[in-house]
Design an enzyme around this catalytic site. Structure first.
Site, short mmCIF file in Angstrom:
data_model
loop_
_atom_site.label_atom_id
_atom_site.label_comp_id
_atom_site.label_asym_id
_atom_site.label_seq_id
_atom_site.Cartn_x
_atom_site.Cartn_y
_atom_site.Cartn_z
N ASP A 1 -11.84 46.20 31.93
CA ASP A 1 -11.45 46.67 30.60
C ASP A 1 -11.55 45.57 29.54
OD1 ASP A 1 -10.12 47.93 32.87
OD2 ASP A 1 -9.11 49.22 31.42
N GLU B 1 -12.50 51.10 26.82
CA GLU B 1 -11.49 51.95 26.18
C GLU B 1 -10.41 51.18 25.42
OE1 GLU B 1 -8.40 53.93 27.80
OE2 GLU B 1 -7.65 52.11 28.71
N ASN C 1 -7.77 56.50 29.27
CA ASN C 1 -6.71 57.22 28.58
C ASN C 1 -6.68 56.97 27.07
OD1 ASN C 1 -5.82 54.61 29.71
ND2 ASN C 1 -3.93 55.01 28.60
N HIS C 2 -7.34 55.91 26.60
CA HIS C 2 -7.42 55.65 25.16
C HIS C 2 -8.77 56.04 24.58
CE1 HIS C 2 -3.53 53.84 25.12
NE2 HIS C 2 -3.87 52.79 25.85
N HIS D 1 -10.24 55.36 36.52
CA HIS D 1 -9.30 54.76 35.58
C HIS D 1 -7.91 55.33 35.87
CE1 HIS D 1 -8.83 52.46 31.83
NE2 HIS D 1 -7.93 53.36 31.48
N HIS E 1 -7.94 50.07 34.47
CA HIS E 1 -6.73 50.47 33.75
C HIS E 1 -5.55 49.51 33.92
CE1 HIS E 1 -3.69 52.87 31.76
NE2 HIS E 1 -2.95 52.90 32.86
N HIS F 1 -5.62 46.30 34.64
CA HIS F 1 -5.99 45.02 34.01
C HIS F 1 -5.73 43.79 34.86
CE1 HIS F 1 -5.65 46.82 29.64
NE2 HIS F 1 -6.41 47.55 30.45
#
Length: 257
Positions: A8, A39, A67-68, A150, A175, A177
């Site tokens: 990410d 994202e 999700n973003h 994710h 997701h 990280h």
């Protein structure tokens, strides 16, 4: 065939860092194809048309989301681009593409983007069943199938790895990280890792400002998250090495740049 997968990308400073190092990383490691999760690339939430263009020009072949996905309204101007993927298990009728098939060295590389349901606060379809539907649809059209899952829960990610073992080439998690040390090639030949980590500020709480993050946990009061301003950016990811003829996994290893 060597495929580079970047974790990410968090904020504009990380986009800048990826732009700076990616051409040399591609050359040094003989990379043929690049996948990156974008994202969080625009201020920690979403992606913009400019960042999308910058990443593509730097050498990223496919940008996956999560999700973003809808964090920046202007994504609706680029969401139908074939190399920008949003989770395939969003409800039917949602704009954009959940998977794509791309040319690479006379082979067809499919990339699927999925989002988890455990602790994600996103209304989505069952990712396991959606994965089945897509794999059955494209398995005769692609030489390799790579899945970005994710998801928050490590158990859900691990379960997905075993579920898709032998059906796809690689399942990598995004997701959370934080890179996990469980990269492996599963019994039926699928490369797997629970999370490939982030491309983000080193001094941070998963990419976010330390002070704001700690305050949220200490006080339990609302505090707006913001991307850490630490100038040192770390880039985590993996390199997937495939046999140039059979596209079977030969090696799967973590990298930190």
């Amino acid at each position: 065939m060597n495929i580079l997968i970047l974790g990410d990308i968090i904020g504009e400073s990380s986009v800048k860092r990826v732009k700076e190092i990616l051409p040399n990383v591609i050359k040094k490691n003989n990379i043929d194809f690049v996948i990156a999760n974008g994202e969080n690339s625009a201020g920690g939430m979403g992606i913009t048309a400019k960042i999308y263009k910058d990443l593509v020009l730097a050498g990223v072949n496919v940008i996956t989301m999560g999700n973003h996905t809808w964090g920046k309204k202007e994504i609706f101007n680029i969401i139908d681009n074939q190399n920008l993927l949003r989770p395939a298990n969003y409800p039917k009728g949602v704009v954009g593409n959940g998977y794509g098939i791309y040319n690479c060295l006379n082979k067809k590389i499919a990339v699927i983007n999925l989002i988890g349901r455990a602790s994600m606060n996103v209304l989505s379809e069952n990712p396991f069943l959606v994965a089945d539907d897509i794999v059955n649809k494209i398995k005769d059209k692609a030489d390799a199938i790579i899945v970005d899952f994710h998801a928050e829960a490590t158990a859900e990610k691990i379960a997905m790895g075993y579920y898709l073992d032998g059906k796809v080439t690689c399942v990598f998690g995004t997701h959370t990280h934080v890179a996990t040390a469980d990269e492996t090639i599963l019994e039926k030949g699928t490369a797997y890792i629970t999370d490939i980590g982030m491309s983000g500020p080193k001094k941070s709480v998963i990419g976010m400002d330390v002070g704001a993050s700690v305050k949220r946990f200490v006080t339990t009061l609302p505090e707006r998250y913001k991307v850490s301003d630490d100038k040192e950016v770390i880039c985590n990811g993996c390199i997937l090495k495939l046999n140039s003829e059979s596209c079977r996994v030969e090696k799967f290893s973590r990298i930190k740049l």
